[in-house]
Design a protein around this motif. Sequence first.
Motif, short mmCIF file in Angstrom:
data_model
loop_
_atom_site.label_atom_id
_atom_site.label_comp_id
_atom_site.label_asym_id
_atom_site.label_seq_id
_atom_site.Cartn_x
_atom_site.Cartn_y
_atom_site.Cartn_z
N MET A 1 -19.49 58.83 12.91
CA MET A 1 -19.37 57.72 11.97
C MET A 1 -20.75 57.15 11.62
O MET A 1 -21.03 56.86 10.45
N VAL A 2 -21.61 56.97 12.62
CA VAL A 2 -22.95 56.43 12.38
C VAL A 2 -23.74 57.41 11.51
O VAL A 2 -24.39 57.02 10.54
N SER A 3 -23.69 58.68 11.86
CA SER A 3 -24.42 59.69 11.08
C SER A 3 -23.93 59.72 9.64
O SER A 3 -24.73 59.75 8.70
N TYR A 4 -22.60 59.70 9.46
CA TYR A 4 -22.04 59.77 8.11
C TYR A 4 -22.48 58.59 7.26
O TYR A 4 -22.90 58.75 6.12
N ALA A 5 -22.38 57.38 7.80
CA ALA A 5 -22.78 56.19 7.04
C ALA A 5 -24.26 56.24 6.68
O ALA A 5 -24.67 55.82 5.60
N SER A 6 -25.06 56.80 7.59
CA SER A 6 -26.51 56.84 7.38
C SER A 6 -26.93 57.86 6.32
O SER A 6 -28.06 57.82 5.84
N GLN A 7 -26.04 58.77 5.96
CA GLN A 7 -26.41 59.76 4.95
C GLN A 7 -26.58 59.11 3.58
O GLN A 7 -27.33 59.61 2.74
N THR A 8 -25.90 57.98 3.37
CA THR A 8 -26.02 57.25 2.11
C THR A 8 -26.85 55.99 2.26
O THR A 8 -27.78 55.74 1.50
N ALA A 9 -26.51 55.18 3.25
CA ALA A 9 -27.14 53.87 3.42
C ALA A 9 -28.21 53.93 4.51
O ALA A 9 -28.24 54.85 5.34
N ARG A 10 -29.05 52.92 4.51
CA ARG A 10 -30.01 52.72 5.60
C ARG A 10 -29.42 51.67 6.54
O ARG A 10 -29.30 50.50 6.17
N LEU A 11 -29.04 52.08 7.73
CA LEU A 11 -28.47 51.17 8.71
C LEU A 11 -29.59 50.39 9.38
O LEU A 11 -30.60 50.98 9.79
N LEU A 12 -29.40 49.08 9.50
CA LEU A 12 -30.45 48.19 10.00
C LEU A 12 -30.05 47.59 11.34
O LEU A 12 -28.86 47.44 11.65
N PRO A 13 -31.03 47.20 12.17
CA PRO A 13 -30.70 46.58 13.46
C PRO A 13 -29.78 45.37 13.28
O PRO A 13 -29.99 44.53 12.41
N GLY A 14 -28.75 45.34 14.10
CA GLY A 14 -27.75 44.29 14.01
C GLY A 14 -26.56 44.64 13.16
O GLY A 14 -25.53 43.96 13.21
N ASP A 15 -26.66 45.69 12.34
CA ASP A 15 -25.53 46.12 11.53
C ASP A 15 -24.39 46.62 12.42
O ASP A 15 -24.61 47.08 13.55
N LEU A 16 -23.19 46.54 11.88
CA LEU A 16 -22.00 46.98 12.60
C LEU A 16 -21.41 48.22 11.96
O LEU A 16 -21.34 48.31 10.73
N VAL A 17 -20.99 49.15 12.80
CA VAL A 17 -20.22 50.30 12.34
C VAL A 17 -18.88 50.24 13.05
O VAL A 17 -18.78 50.53 14.25
N LEU A 18 -17.84 49.80 12.32
CA LEU A 18 -16.50 49.75 12.88
C LEU A 18 -15.88 51.13 12.78
O LEU A 18 -16.09 51.85 11.80
N THR A 19 -15.11 51.50 13.79
CA THR A 19 -14.71 52.89 13.92
C THR A 19 -13.22 53.14 13.71
O THR A 19 -12.71 54.20 14.06
N GLY A 20 -12.53 52.19 13.09
CA GLY A 20 -11.13 52.39 12.81
C GLY A 20 -10.22 51.83 13.89
O GLY A 20 -10.65 51.48 14.98
N SER A 21 -8.94 51.73 13.56
CA SER A 21 -7.96 51.09 14.44
C SER A 21 -6.87 52.08 14.84
O SER A 21 -6.43 52.89 14.04
N PRO A 22 -6.42 51.99 16.09
CA PRO A 22 -5.39 52.91 16.55
C PRO A 22 -3.99 52.51 16.11
O PRO A 22 -3.78 51.49 15.44
N ALA A 23 -3.02 53.30 16.50
CA ALA A 23 -1.62 53.04 16.17
C ALA A 23 -1.17 51.71 16.75
O ALA A 23 -1.73 51.21 17.73
N GLY A 24 -0.14 51.14 16.14
CA GLY A 24 0.45 49.92 16.66
C GLY A 24 0.18 48.68 15.83
O GLY A 24 0.27 47.56 16.34
N ASN A 25 -0.15 48.85 14.55
CA ASN A 25 -0.36 47.70 13.68
C ASN A 25 0.98 47.06 13.31
O ASN A 25 2.05 47.60 13.57
N GLY A 26 0.88 45.90 12.68
CA GLY A 26 2.09 45.20 12.29
C GLY A 26 2.98 45.99 11.36
O GLY A 26 4.21 45.88 11.42
#
Length: 333
Positions: A275-300
């Motif tokens: 996920m980090v590598s993929y996002a970095s192919q387009t954007a420049r990730l900066l210190p303090g930035d967040l990479v959220l990795t998705g949510s598992p089963a069990g949503n409302g």
Amino acid sequence: MSVKPEAASALFAGPFALATLSTPDGPAFPALVTADARVLDLKVALDDTWLTTRRLLEDWDSAVTRLTALAADSGWAGRPLSDFRVHAPVEPRQVFQSGANYRQHVIDLHVAHRDPADDRPEEERRAEAADIMDRRAAEDLPYVFIGLPSAITGPYDDVVLPSWADRPDWELELAAVIGRPAHRVSVEEALEHVAGYTIANDLTDRATVFRRDMPQIGTDWLRSKNAPGFTPLGPWIVPAGSVADPGDLRLTLKLNGETMQDESTKDMIFGVARMVSYASQTARLLPGDLVLTGSPAGNGMHWGRLLRDGDVMDASITGLGAQRTRCVAEAAP
């Protein structure tokens, strides 16, 4: 009014974590929190009145060495964590969010969001969704989009449900916190750019995910995910060195004491490094930035039970602590 955290015997994995705290009537400050719930004000300890958590992350290679030494120093007593308010641990400049990254979750959503004209048996539609997940994994194409830092709130703050949000839903996620700038980094290099991990609950209003007025333009993440307070974050950043394997952590979310999400990051289609590598192919990730990795089963959507006024969400991830947030309906204008 915020829901306060419960006492815990082990706050997080490792000897310390990085937090942003304040006294009831004072400004926020970056803090070192030890596993036995002692607090050290890093502005004082590091003699820097302008210090913030993000500035520490901007020089993370040096900072983590200093913080490790401070945590091991028995010469300071510190104050108890219970004396302080816990804020979101960092103010990121960029938030990279991920969708459709847990296999079982995507299959459940595929079934829940079926076209009313699709009268195929559920088993057939689940098999179709599984085939789609297998193809995505084979084609190596994560799904990443941008969130707003203004949606972030603290881990024990109330979550205001906007009056226009008809179907607000929870989405517990592992969040990677960037510690070194990353641009076009390989999967093999990606984790070297992660300072640590924290907990995010990436709320979504399911009613506004899709643009019904213009279906051809697809999803509307601005409206469905970025209301103020829709991303409870924290309570702290646990250094990457204290997290043995981000690909094997348990995510658990309880709604009013009843378990709704309980899954391992092993179910992720794409791991943190990808996920980090993929996002970095387009954007420049900066210190303090967040990479959220998705949510598992069990949503409302899966349970047929969305968030409403008075609900309390307890969310935890192995070694990263726990957050507790209460839902409050927006007051009528």
